[in-house]
Design a protein around this motif. Structure first.
Motif, PDB file in Angstrom:
ATOM      1  N   LEU A   1       0.839  -1.204   0.000  1.00  0.00           N
ATOM      2  CA  LEU A   1       0.000   0.000   0.000  1.00  0.00           C
ATOM      3  C   LEU A   1       0.875   1.256   0.000  1.00  0.00           C
ATOM      4  N   THR A   2       1.945   1.211   0.792  1.00  0.00           N
ATOM      5  CA  THR A   2       2.852   2.366   0.863  1.00  0.00           C
ATOM      6  C   THR A   2       3.566   2.583  -0.473  1.00  0.00           C
TER       7      THR A   2
ATOM      8  N   LEU B   1       1.927  10.472   3.740  1.00  0.00           N
ATOM      9  CA  LEU B   1       1.947   9.020   3.503  1.00  0.00           C
ATOM     10  C   LEU B   1       1.685   8.180   4.770  1.00  0.00           C
TER      11      LEU B   1
ATOM     12  N   SER C   1      -6.022   4.022   6.180  1.00  0.00           N
ATOM     13  CA  SER C   1      -6.542   2.954   5.308  1.00  0.00           C
ATOM     14  C   SER C   1      -6.467   1.604   5.992  1.00  0.00           C
TER      15      SER C   1
ATOM     16  N   THR D   1       2.080   8.674  -6.290  1.00  0.00           N
ATOM     17  CA  THR D   1       0.958   9.608  -6.488  1.00  0.00           C
ATOM     18  C   THR D   1       1.050  10.773  -5.513  1.00  0.00           C
ATOM     19  N   LEU D   2       1.308  10.455  -4.239  1.00  0.00           N
ATOM     20  CA  LEU D   2       1.427  11.518  -3.232  1.00  0.00           C
ATOM     21  C   LEU D   2       2.631  12.416  -3.527  1.00  0.00           C
TER      22      LEU D   2
ATOM     23  N   GLN E   1       2.660   1.611  -3.417  1.00  0.00           N
ATOM     24  CA  GLN E   1       1.715   1.999  -4.473  1.00  0.00           C
ATOM     25  C   GLN E   1       1.274   3.456  -4.329  1.00  0.00           C
ATOM     26  N   SER E   2       1.138   3.917  -3.085  1.00  0.00           N
ATOM     27  CA  SER E   2       0.601   5.275  -2.858  1.00  0.00           C
ATOM     28  C   SER E   2       1.668   6.358  -2.992  1.00  0.00           C
ATOM     29  N   ARG E   3       2.885   5.987  -2.699  1.00  0.00           N
ATOM     30  CA  ARG E   3       3.958   6.971  -2.610  1.00  0.00           C
ATOM     31  C   ARG E   3       4.132   7.830  -3.887  1.00  0.00           C
TER      32      ARG E   3
END
Lengths: 260, 258
Positions: free
Chosen positions: B66-67, B83, B90, B73-74, B69-71
């Protein structure tokens, strides 16, 4: 000479005046999904006797004894144990009645996650609510000695042979000192020698614990050893009753077929 | 058409009625004397301790992925500092409880369904009943209460491991101190995040245990039915987890924002 026991449901089955009936079944009917397994069963079990029920597979022999112990409910008729109608009993009443009845299942039904000791202590601690470990151990050892398997006390059921499992199953029911024993095909799946040993054991235990027994079987040597009286079942009804010798010479071909 | 529809509806209602009666019997037996403490503790060990590795590993991968994948975009929005908080929200509010419950539905509900189903087939449940003992109290109450207690604990552990996985993911190509990461993760969490998430895991546990036991005890008397009981327990409890989750989210939104 064999006598028919297929009486109309309201008539009483023949009873011996000398001994009281511990089980009385009149006009018992039971169907599964519209198929009538028991059509009209009338039979009595007298105190202290060994009654053998003979019949082909799928005739409803096991259904009859499951109705006696309240595992199945009847559709019609009457099933009385110690003069009490089983279907009229409350949960507590049924529980109390079951403490007087021992049931040896076809495959022994040992709790396979427990050792032999735990299997035997289970009804003592849960039903009789015994707390004294010394008393529990002494009762377990006594009953295991009776069935000749004291050495197996700490074994798991999976480590036991078929004959040993039957003996432990028998010990687990006898430990509650029941007044009635119901045996569901006690020798099925065993070799002839072990079958004979189990049949002898049933007889010994009956004498020792003074139980009244219904033995469901189609093993004739077992019937010959254990039976005081035999009833033959066919197509959901009892068609003949008598001693082993009487039925051996029955005029009914179907009855004689069991003795060939 | 109508003739075929009636039995199907009847069967559905019969099944629903049977489940309600079973649940009623479960509730009554909780309060009966002679609670099976030793069996309850054994079940907690079987359900909780033995699921720990699976749940921990899943949680760790969940946080890590999750981290990662999100990093990006953020980072595009210059919001990389959000983050830890985003991952932690989540995980705690949704992903942790649901994934843990689904993993446990697969491991625990199937094992309860198969175990009780096989006990039913081999007449062990009947033997227990005939002896005068209470199979509901010994087999069902202990298992359902054990899942109800253990699933929230497993979720808590899974959430913690997932946050640690997130911390490692952040540190793959950056340097964030352990203290700073966890301070930022926990600072965003409020009562309205933690409390509803914990409550719903209790219901997840109840559903997993109850459905596993119901399917096992009510299986047919054939060997094939053991597999069917296990399979049906997993499918039905997984479905119930999503239904409970949907209801819980709605209730949380209503209570928190109105």
């Amino acid at each position: 000479m064999a006598t028919l026991v297929n009486h109309p449901s309201n008539e009483a089955a023949p009873t011996s005046p000398a001994k009281e009936n511990v089980v009385e079944i009149r006009g018992l009917k039971k169907a599964f999904n519209g198929f009538e397994v028991l059509k009209n069963i009338n039979v009595d079990l007298k105190r202290g006797e060994n009654l053998v029920v003979l019949g082909k597979s799928g005739q409803g022999k096991s259904v009859t004894i499951k109705c006696i112990v309240g595992l199945l409910t009847k559709d019609e008729g009457s099933v009385k144990v110690f003069n009490e109608e089983v279907s009229d009993l409350s949960d507590e009443g049924l529980k109390k009645l079951r403490t007087k009845i021992g049931f040896l299942f076809q495959n022994s039904a040992l709790y396979d996650s427990m050792t032999v000791r735990e299997n035997l202590s289970f009804p003592l601690t849960r039903v009789l609510k015994l707390k004294d470990q010394a008393e529990i151990n002494s009762r377990i050892e006594e009953v295991l000695e009776g069935v000749g398997l004291l050495d197996a006390i700490d074994k798991m059921p999976s480590d036991l042979s078929g004959g040993m499992r039957k003996r432990i199953g028998l010990a687990r029911t006898l430990i509650m000192q029941p007044e009635i024993m119901l045996y569901d095909e006690p020798t099925t799946g065993l070799d002839p020698i072990t079958s004979k040993e189990i049949s002898q054991l049933i007889l010994e235990m009956q004498k020792k614990y003074k139980t009244s027994s219904i033995i469901i079987t189609h093993d004739m040597p077992c019937a010959q050893i254990t039976a005081d009286r035999i009833v033959v079942m066919n197509d959901g009804e009892y068609i003949a009753e008598g001693t082993y010798k009487e039925l051996e010479n029955s005029e009914n071909e179907l009855v004689r077929a069991f003795f060939k | 058409m109508a003739e075929q529809a009636i039995p199907a509806w009847k069967k559905t209602f019969e099944e629903a009625g049977s489940q309600i009666l079973f649940f009623g019997s479960f509730l009554r037996n909780i309060f009966k004397s002679g609670f099976e403490w030793s069996e309850f503790i054994r079940q907690c060990y079987e359900i909780g301790y033995k699921s720990l590795t699976l749940v921990g590993l899943t949680g760790f991968i969940m946080g890590l992925v999750l981290t990662l994948q999100s990093r990006p975009t953020l980072a595009d929005f210059g919001a990389e500092s959000w983050l830890p908080g985003m991952v932690s929200l989540s995980i705690v509010r949704e992903i942790g409880p649901v994934i843990t419950a689904i993993i446990c539905a697969g491991r625990v509900a199937s094992s309860i369904g198969a175990e009780l189903g096989s006990m039913n087939v081999t007449e062990q449940v009947d033997a227990m009943e005939v002896s005068g003992a209470n199979p509901m109290q010994y087999l069902v109450v202990t298992r359902v209460l054990a899942t109800t207690l253990m699933i929230p604990i497993l979720t808590f552990i899974s959430d913690a491991v997932a946050l640690f996985g997130g911390f490692l993911a952040v540190n793959i190509d950056g340097k964030v101190s352990f203290y700073l990461y966890f301070t930022k993760s926990i600072a965003v969490l409020g009562f309205s995040d933690i409390f509803p998430a914990t409550i719903k895991t209790v219901f997840f546990g109840l559903a997993i245990g109850f459905i596993g036991c119901y399917k096992g005890i009510n299986s047919n008397k054939g060997t094939e039915s053991v597999g069917l009981a296990a399979n049906s327990a997993v499918v039905t409890s997984s479905l119930w987890i999503f239904v409970i989750d949907a209801i819980a989210v709605q209730l949380t939104n209503i209570l928190a924002y109105h």
